[in-house]
Structures are given as structure tokens and as C-alpha cells.
Design an enzyme around this catalytic site. Structure first.
Site, short mmCIF file in Angstrom:
data_model
loop_
_atom_site.label_atom_id
_atom_site.label_comp_id
_atom_site.label_asym_id
_atom_site.label_seq_id
_atom_site.Cartn_x
_atom_site.Cartn_y
_atom_site.Cartn_z
N LYS A 14 0.83 -1.22 0.00
CA LYS A 14 0.00 0.00 0.00
C LYS A 14 0.86 1.27 0.00
CE LYS A 14 -2.40 -0.99 3.81
NZ LYS A 14 -1.80 -2.28 4.21
N ARG A 89 -9.78 1.11 8.78
CA ARG A 89 -9.45 -0.28 9.08
C ARG A 89 -10.59 -0.97 9.82
NH1 ARG A 89 -3.40 0.55 9.11
NH2 ARG A 89 -2.39 -1.48 9.21
N ARG A 128 11.16 -6.71 5.51
CA ARG A 128 11.09 -5.27 5.75
C ARG A 128 11.57 -4.94 7.16
NH1 ARG A 128 5.29 -2.40 4.91
NH2 ARG A 128 4.89 -2.93 7.06
N ARG A 134 11.09 -1.10 12.03
CA ARG A 134 9.76 -1.19 12.64
C ARG A 134 9.69 -2.44 13.50
NH1 ARG A 134 4.81 -0.01 8.62
NH2 ARG A 134 3.83 -1.18 10.29
N ARG A 146 -1.28 -8.96 13.65
CA ARG A 146 -1.75 -7.93 12.72
C ARG A 146 -2.65 -8.55 11.65
NH1 ARG A 146 3.73 -5.40 11.05
NH2 ARG A 146 2.51 -4.05 9.69
P1 AMP Z 1 0.63 0.49 9.14
O1 AMP Z 1 1.85 1.36 9.00
O2 AMP Z 1 -0.53 0.98 8.31
O3 AMP Z 1 0.93 -0.96 8.89
O4 AMP Z 1 0.16 0.60 10.66
C1 AMP Z 1 0.98 0.19 11.73
C2 AMP Z 1 0.14 0.03 12.99
O5 AMP Z 1 -0.46 1.30 13.35
C3 AMP Z 1 -1.02 -0.94 12.89
O6 AMP Z 1 -0.63 -2.29 13.11
C4 AMP Z 1 -1.95 -0.42 13.98
O7 AMP Z 1 -1.48 -0.79 15.27
C5 AMP Z 1 -1.76 1.09 13.86
N1 AMP Z 1 -2.73 1.67 12.89
C6 AMP Z 1 -2.44 2.25 11.69
N2 AMP Z 1 -3.55 2.68 11.07
C7 AMP Z 1 -4.58 2.35 11.89
C8 AMP Z 1 -6.00 2.50 11.81
N3 AMP Z 1 -6.59 3.06 10.74
N4 AMP Z 1 -6.74 2.04 12.86
C9 AMP Z 1 -6.18 1.49 13.93
N5 AMP Z 1 -4.85 1.30 14.08
C10 AMP Z 1 -4.06 1.72 13.06
#
Ligand code: AMP
Length: 192
Positions: A14, A89, A128, A134, A146
């Protein structure tokens, strides 16, 4: 305005595809993961609270994320459009987004879902994790958590947007530029 959602499980690509779409269509990028990590790195109260969820591989509570997206959108009133990456989400997030966009007199034009099998996703995330720093990409049980969150809370959004006639899926495996070109073909069908 042209508002898109880039949808898919963790590791689907994404972020990579968002960067290319932004360059092509001059959209504002809203990545809730990036915004949450910026809050955490700045050591804000919101960031510290969010980090407890992120490090367990759980979703951050809806009201926290929705408030953050609202503030971001309000700071970009002259945007030509937004690409939402990692948001919404959950169904309540999607409902809140529809209301926020209505306040801007606009709506979601299209949802682009990247489809990649779970084994490939785990491989990508662990790889990654070696370079991104991360922590939530480095531990396999966090990564699996996740996916569970994605299956239980995020996947129902496919149906939510399919019912609105907005959901489109694209194969997320292959060359980055080929995937990008397939995404552009879809975007161009709705772009006036
Ligand atoms: P990402 O970088 O999009 O993979 O997000 C990393 C982490 O941030 C996720 O595993 C969640 O813990 C949190 N997170 C990111 N976006 C959201 C969202 N829209 N709703 C809830 N938690 C989020």
C-alpha cells in the site's frame, strides 16, 4: 476532489503504490500508520498510548485514529484529493470517513484492494523488519496478530465498499510498475 482508498493486508504494498499514485495524480497522502509513528517519535501522549497497541500488533482505538485523520484533513483544505492508506481499518472508521468527506462536499471515488497471499506477506514483512526498524515487522507473533486484526476487523470493509460499488481488486504480486499500471487503469475509469 479525487479521493481513493488503497486497501489490503499488512505488507501488500500500500505504501509503495501510494507514493506512485500521489506523484501521478497530485493527491495528499494520509497514512495513519505514518502519522501514529510520527506521534510516537515526537513522544506525544497520543503517540505513547498508540505505541502500546502498535507494538502488540493491535489496532489503535477508532476515536484516536478518526480524530487524527480529521485534523490532518482540516489542515489540507486546498488538497486536490486524498489517498487513504491504512485507513479506514474498521467499519466505524469507514462510517466516520464518509461523514467527514461529506463535510468537505465530497466522497470516496474508488477503493483499490491489493491482493497478496499470507505466506508471501509474512515473508515481505519479516524482510522489511530487517531494514525498516519497525518493531512490529520483526516479531512473527506480532505480525500474525496484525493479520488476525486484519481478518476480523478490516476485511469486512471489502463488503462495505462492494455494496457501494466502489471495491476493485488488483493482484499485488509482480513488478511494482505493472501493479501501478493496473491501479492507474482503474483510477482512470472514474477520473473526470
Ligand atoms: P501500518 O503502518 O498501516 O501498517 O500501521 C501500523 C500500525 O499502526 C497498525 O498495526 C496499527 O497498530 C496502527 N494503525 C495504523 N492505522 C490504523 C487504523 N486506521 N486504525 C487502527 N490502528 C491503526
Amino acid at each position: 476532489m479525487l479521493n481513493l482508498i488503497i486497501f489490503g493486508p499488512p505488507g501488500a504494498g500500500k505504501g509503495t503504490q501510494s507514493e506512485k499514485i500521489i506523484a501521478q495524480y497530485q493527491l495528499e497522502h494520509i497514512s495513519t500508520g505514518d502519522l501514529l509513528r510520527a506521534e510516537r517519535n515526537a513522544g506525544t501522549e497520543l503517540g505513547n498510548k498508540a505505541n502500546e497497541y502498535i507494538s502488540r500488533g493491535e489496532l489503535v482505538p477508532d476515536e484516536v485514529v478518526i480524530g487524527m485523520v480529521r485534523n490532518f484533513m482540516l489542515s489540507k483544505t486546498s488538497a486536490k484529493g486524498f489517498i487513504f492508506d491504512g485507513f479506514p481499518r474498521t467499519i466505524p472508521q469507514a462510517e466516520a470517513l464518509d461523514i467527514m468527506l461529506l463535510e468537505f462536499n465530497t466522497s470516496i471515488a474508488i477503493v483499490l484492494g491489493l491482493e497478496v497471499e499470507e505466506d508471501e506477506l509474512v515473508k515481505r514483512l519479516m524482510l522489511r523488519g530487517q531494514t525498516s526498524g519497525r518493531v512490529d515487522d520483526q516479531d512473527e507473533s506480532t505480525v500474525r496478530n496484525r493479520f488476525r486484526e486484519y481478518q476480523n476487523k478490516t476485511l469486512p470493509l471489502q463488503d462495505f465498499y462492494a455494496k457501494q460499488g466502489k471495491y476493485n481488486s488488483v493482484k499485488g504480486i509482480g513488478k511494482v510498475d505493472e501493479i501501478f499500471s493496473n491501479l492507474c487503469s482503474l483510477i482512470n475509469t472514474i477520473k473526470q
